[in-house]
Scaffold this motif. Structure first.
Motif, mmCIF file in Angstrom:
data_model
loop_
_atom_site.group_PDB
_atom_site.id
_atom_site.type_symbol
_atom_site.label_atom_id
_atom_site.label_comp_id
_atom_site.label_asym_id
_atom_site.label_seq_id
_atom_site.Cartn_x
_atom_site.Cartn_y
_atom_site.Cartn_z
ATOM 1 N N LEU A 14 51.885 43.383 39.947
ATOM 2 C CA LEU A 14 52.874 43.399 41.033
ATOM 3 C C LEU A 14 54.044 42.475 40.713
ATOM 4 O O LEU A 14 55.208 42.805 40.978
ATOM 5 C CB LEU A 14 52.215 42.985 42.353
ATOM 6 N N LYS A 15 53.730 41.306 40.157
ATOM 7 C CA LYS A 15 54.793 40.363 39.808
ATOM 8 C C LYS A 15 55.723 40.955 38.759
ATOM 9 O O LYS A 15 56.942 40.792 38.826
ATOM 10 C CB LYS A 15 54.180 39.058 39.289
ATOM 11 N N SER A 16 55.116 41.661 37.783
ATOM 12 C CA SER A 16 55.938 42.240 36.718
ATOM 13 C C SER A 16 56.824 43.367 37.230
ATOM 14 O O SER A 16 57.857 43.679 36.627
ATOM 15 C CB SER A 16 55.041 42.755 35.587
ATOM 16 N N CYS A 17 56.446 43.978 38.349
ATOM 17 C CA CYS A 17 57.219 45.091 38.911
ATOM 18 C C CYS A 17 58.211 44.639 39.979
ATOM 19 O O CYS A 17 58.986 45.458 40.489
ATOM 20 C CB CYS A 17 56.281 46.133 39.530
ATOM 21 N N SER A 18 58.179 43.348 40.327
ATOM 22 C CA SER A 18 59.016 42.854 41.427
ATOM 23 C C SER A 18 60.292 42.219 40.895
ATOM 24 O O SER A 18 60.273 41.477 39.909
ATOM 25 C CB SER A 18 58.233 41.832 42.261
ATOM 26 N N LYS A 19 61.382 42.496 41.604
ATOM 27 C CA LYS A 19 62.658 41.933 41.165
ATOM 28 C C LYS A 19 62.898 40.530 41.724
ATOM 29 O O LYS A 19 63.709 39.780 41.187
ATOM 30 C CB LYS A 19 63.805 42.861 41.561
ATOM 31 N N ASP A 20 62.207 40.173 42.823
ATOM 32 C CA ASP A 20 62.363 38.843 43.413
ATOM 33 C C ASP A 20 61.135 38.537 44.268
ATOM 34 O O ASP A 20 60.231 39.368 44.428
ATOM 35 C CB ASP A 20 63.653 38.738 44.240
ATOM 36 N N GLU A 21 61.104 37.329 44.841
ATOM 37 C CA GLU A 21 59.955 36.898 45.639
ATOM 38 C C GLU A 21 59.778 37.748 46.896
ATOM 39 O O GLU A 21 58.654 38.012 47.335
ATOM 40 C CB GLU A 21 60.121 35.422 46.025
ATOM 41 N N ALA A 22 60.879 38.189 47.479
ATOM 42 C CA ALA A 22 60.806 38.986 48.709
ATOM 43 C C ALA A 22 60.117 40.330 48.446
ATOM 44 O O ALA A 22 59.246 40.763 49.211
ATOM 45 C CB ALA A 22 62.203 39.219 49.275
ATOM 46 N N SER A 23 60.522 40.988 47.342
ATOM 47 C CA SER A 23 59.898 42.277 47.019
ATOM 48 C C SER A 23 58.443 42.085 46.623
ATOM 49 O O SER A 23 57.583 42.915 46.934
ATOM 50 C CB SER A 23 60.678 42.985 45.911
ATOM 51 N N LEU A 24 58.131 40.965 45.946
ATOM 52 C CA LEU A 24 56.736 40.683 45.580
ATOM 53 C C LEU A 24 55.882 40.515 46.827
ATOM 54 O O LEU A 24 54.769 41.042 46.922
ATOM 55 C CB LEU A 24 56.667 39.423 44.715
ATOM 56 N N SER A 25 56.413 39.773 47.797
ATOM 57 C CA SER A 25 55.678 39.554 49.041
ATOM 58 C C SER A 25 55.405 40.870 49.767
ATOM 59 O O SER A 25 54.314 41.097 50.302
ATOM 60 C CB SER A 25 56.471 38.604 49.950
ATOM 61 N N LYS A 26 56.402 41.747 49.748
ATOM 62 C CA LYS A 26 56.247 43.049 50.417
ATOM 63 C C LYS A 26 55.191 43.890 49.699
ATOM 64 O O LYS A 26 54.349 44.548 50.347
ATOM 65 C CB LYS A 26 57.594 43.777 50.403
ATOM 66 N N LEU A 27 55.211 43.896 48.375
ATOM 67 C CA LEU A 27 54.220 44.653 47.601
ATOM 68 C C LEU A 27 52.818 44.109 47.823
ATOM 69 O O LEU A 27 51.850 44.863 47.966
ATOM 70 C CB LEU A 27 54.568 44.614 46.115
ATOM 71 N N GLU A 28 52.703 42.771 47.847
ATOM 72 C CA GLU A 28 51.388 42.169 48.079
ATOM 73 C C GLU A 28 50.843 42.560 49.450
ATOM 74 O O GLU A 28 49.647 42.838 49.597
ATOM 75 C CB GLU A 28 51.473 40.648 47.969
ATOM 76 N N GLU A 29 51.715 42.591 50.432
ATOM 77 C CA GLU A 29 51.290 42.970 51.782
ATOM 78 C C GLU A 29 50.792 44.419 51.811
ATOM 79 O O GLU A 29 49.743 44.721 52.399
ATOM 80 C CB GLU A 29 52.454 42.794 52.761
ATOM 81 N N LEU A 30 51.569 45.315 51.158
ATOM 82 C CA LEU A 30 51.197 46.729 51.139
ATOM 83 C C LEU A 30 49.869 46.942 50.407
ATOM 84 O O LEU A 30 48.959 47.620 50.916
ATOM 85 C CB LEU A 30 52.294 47.546 50.456
ATOM 86 N N VAL A 31 49.737 46.376 49.212
ATOM 87 C CA VAL A 31 48.518 46.543 48.431
ATOM 88 C C VAL A 31 47.334 45.892 49.146
ATOM 89 O O VAL A 31 46.212 46.414 49.139
ATOM 90 C CB VAL A 31 48.687 45.969 47.017
ATOM 91 N N GLY A 32 47.574 44.760 49.805
ATOM 92 C CA GLY A 32 46.509 44.107 50.557
ATOM 93 C C GLY A 32 45.954 44.993 51.646
ATOM 94 O O GLY A 32 44.738 45.060 51.871
ATOM 95 N N GLU A 33 46.852 45.690 52.337
ATOM 96 C CA GLU A 33 46.409 46.610 53.391
ATOM 97 C C GLU A 33 45.602 47.763 52.805
ATOM 98 O O GLU A 33 44.587 48.182 53.379
ATOM 99 C CB GLU A 33 47.621 47.149 54.151
ATOM 100 N N ILE A 34 46.063 48.283 51.654
ATOM 101 C CA ILE A 34 45.352 49.388 51.003
ATOM 102 C C ILE A 34 43.959 48.945 50.568
ATOM 103 O O ILE A 34 42.967 49.637 50.797
ATOM 104 C CB ILE A 34 46.155 49.898 49.791
ATOM 105 N N VAL A 35 43.872 47.757 49.942
ATOM 106 C CA VAL A 35 42.581 47.246 49.493
ATOM 107 C C VAL A 35 41.650 47.012 50.680
ATOM 108 O O VAL A 35 40.459 47.326 50.630
ATOM 109 C CB VAL A 35 42.772 45.943 48.691
ATOM 110 N N GLU A 36 42.210 46.486 51.773
ATOM 111 C CA GLU A 36 41.391 46.214 52.960
ATOM 112 C C GLU A 36 40.832 47.511 53.539
ATOM 113 O O GLU A 36 39.657 47.588 53.911
ATOM 114 C CB GLU A 36 42.230 45.488 54.007
ATOM 115 N N ARG A 37 41.669 48.558 53.608
ATOM 116 C CA ARG A 37 41.191 49.839 54.113
ATOM 117 C C ARG A 37 40.119 50.410 53.200
ATOM 118 O O ARG A 37 39.120 50.980 53.655
ATOM 119 C CB ARG A 37 42.357 50.825 54.217
ATOM 120 N N TYR A 38 40.332 50.285 51.905
ATOM 121 C CA TYR A 38 39.350 50.776 50.927
ATOM 122 C C TYR A 38 38.013 50.063 51.100
ATOM 123 O O TYR A 38 36.951 50.707 51.137
ATOM 124 C CB TYR A 38 39.894 50.561 49.519
ATOM 125 N N GLU A 39 38.040 48.734 51.230
ATOM 126 C CA GLU A 39 36.804 47.977 51.375
ATOM 127 C C GLU A 39 36.089 48.331 52.672
ATOM 128 O O GLU A 39 34.863 48.436 52.709
ATOM 129 C CB GLU A 39 37.106 46.468 51.332
#
Length: 422
Positions: A14-39
């Motif tokens: 995610l860090k390698s795909c993010s252009k700045d801290e704001a976009s990284l935070s948004k990606l982490e939030e999205l992936v976190g929700e996906i992982v939580e639903r999966y679990e």
């Protein structure tokens, strides 16, 4: 961000795909929700399997199509792998015929097929074979799974290895009952009634399902366990039992548990003579549990499909050129949707260019087996446009010429791997 913990490897990507801290935070939030639903979905499936694992050794779900080569397996639990020796990778995409062999009774298989074509459940057993070739007696309890419109979409098979069973039946059934429809003593959820509807015995599965002990049930009429909507029919059938009033079909009733919860059970009714008394045996199939299993599987598949653009499989066709070399003749557009890599690149460069190095050899071995007329499956990983890999269960099937037994091409279906157990 979701409360589920994200794997460090994913965070680094995610860090390698993010252009700045704001976009990284948004990606982490999205992936976190996906992982939580999966679990959450995975935990629900584990609970469902634990709830029925004492009744059955194995669970297998197949597609609807019964024509040769047979219904394709879309799900097996760990009990299946333990009972048969086949891994999930080997089973998914294959058909239940993988368990059949010389001693498998063709008459039983024909009755099974007839029942399923009619949309009916089937109960029976025959000799099956483990991966190592050893025999075991497989007992099936197969039921249709339906969608919201009542259409059959899949078959679920609950299976037990009864090879070591030594007990004999303790009951004598009426001679005029159809043998194919007898409820075996081993079927797990049942009660016995006298001809006035009193519960004279119940097995552990039924008692635990409704939350009563045996003594409590003996004080209750059978129809007092069901909802008001079903009470009238149950009392009519069992209040003064008449075998001629029982239709040869399952009865679906809503039962009220001791704690007030409801559970839908499908009842199959038979009667037999025991010690000069007529006993009514009702075998129950837990419809609520069955529907929850299907819904959980479908919800899980839908959630992951949403992530990858509504696609969860792609198809590849292999052929041989004039020199006998294997090449990729066709690959479906869903490959691009899933991986982000254009289909034309694969057709030009070959399938090797997009397969992970470790699985190339196994995949090509499966292709060769299929060209020799033998179905095969493998767990493969394909590159994606972002440099990552996606895991699939890939089946390889021979395609014969219209007027010959010669294999003219190999069809391969790759399905996104949906793990439901650790």
């Amino acid at each position: 961000m979701g409360s589920a913990k994200i794997d460090q490897k994913i965070l680094d990507q995610l860090k390698s795909c993010s252009k700045d801290e704001a976009s990284l935070s948004k990606l982490e939030e999205l992936v976190g929700e996906i992982v939580e639903r999966y679990e959450t979905t995975k935990d629900q499936l584990n609970l469902l399997e634990h709830a029925i694992k004492h009744d059955y050794d194995s669970i297998l779900i197949t597609e609807l199509d019964l024509e040769k080569p047979g219904p394709r397996i879309v799900y097996v639990n760990s009990g299946f792998t333990k009972m048969t020796g086949y891994s999930k990778e080997e089973a998914i995409g294959n058909t239940p015929r993988m368990l059949q062999g010389e001693k498998t009774d063709p008459h039983v298989l024909e009755r099974l097929k007839t029942r399923l074509i009619e949309g009916q459940a089937f109960f029976g057993h025959t000799v099956n074979y483990r991966k190592d070739g050893t025999e075991f007696i497989n007992q099936w309890d197969i039921h249709p799974l339906t969608n919201d419109q009542g259409e059959i979409t899949h078959w679920v098979s609950y299976q037990r290895d009864i090879s070591d069973r030594s007990e004999t039946s303790k009951v004598v059934f009426d001679a005029n009952l159809d043998f194919d429809n007898l409820d075996e003593e081993s079927k797990k959820t049942y009660i016995d009634l006298d001809i006035q509807g009193n519960i004279i015995s119940s097995n552990k599965s039924f008692r635990e399902l409704l939350g009563y002990d045996g003594d409590e049930l003996k004080q209750i009429k059978m129809w007092d366990l069901v909802s008001d909507d079903d009470k009238g029919e149950a009392e009519y059938l069992f209040g003064d039992f008449d075998a001629d009033s029982i239709e040869d079909r399952p009865y679906k009733w809503t039962f009220i548990k001791k704690n007030g919860d409801e559970v839908i059970l499908e009842a199959n009714i038979r009667n037999f003579v025991k010690e000069d008394s007529r006993i009514v045996r009702i075998h129950f199939d837990n419809i609520s549990m069955r529907n929850r299993i299907l819904k959980a599987l479908e919800d899980k598949k839908k959630k992951i499909s949403d992530i990858i653009g509504k696609k969860d499989e792609f198809t590849v066709r292999f052929a041989r050129n004039g020199d006998g070399d294997v090449y990729c003749k066709f690959i479906s557009d869903s490959f691009t949707t899933i991986t982000g890599i254009d289909v034309s690149e694969v057709l030009e460069g070959g399938i090797d260019d997009v397969l992970e190095e470790k699985c190339k050899e196994e995949a090509m071995e499966c292709v060769e087996k299929a060209f020799n007329g033998e179905g095969c499956s493998a767990k493969c990983q394909y590159k994606t446009s972002d440099g990552d890999y996606i895991s699939v269960i890939q089946s390889f099937s021979p395609v014969f010429g219209a007027d010959s037994d010669e294999v003219e091409s190999v069809k391969s279906v790759a399905m996104i791997e949906l793990e439901v157990e650790k």
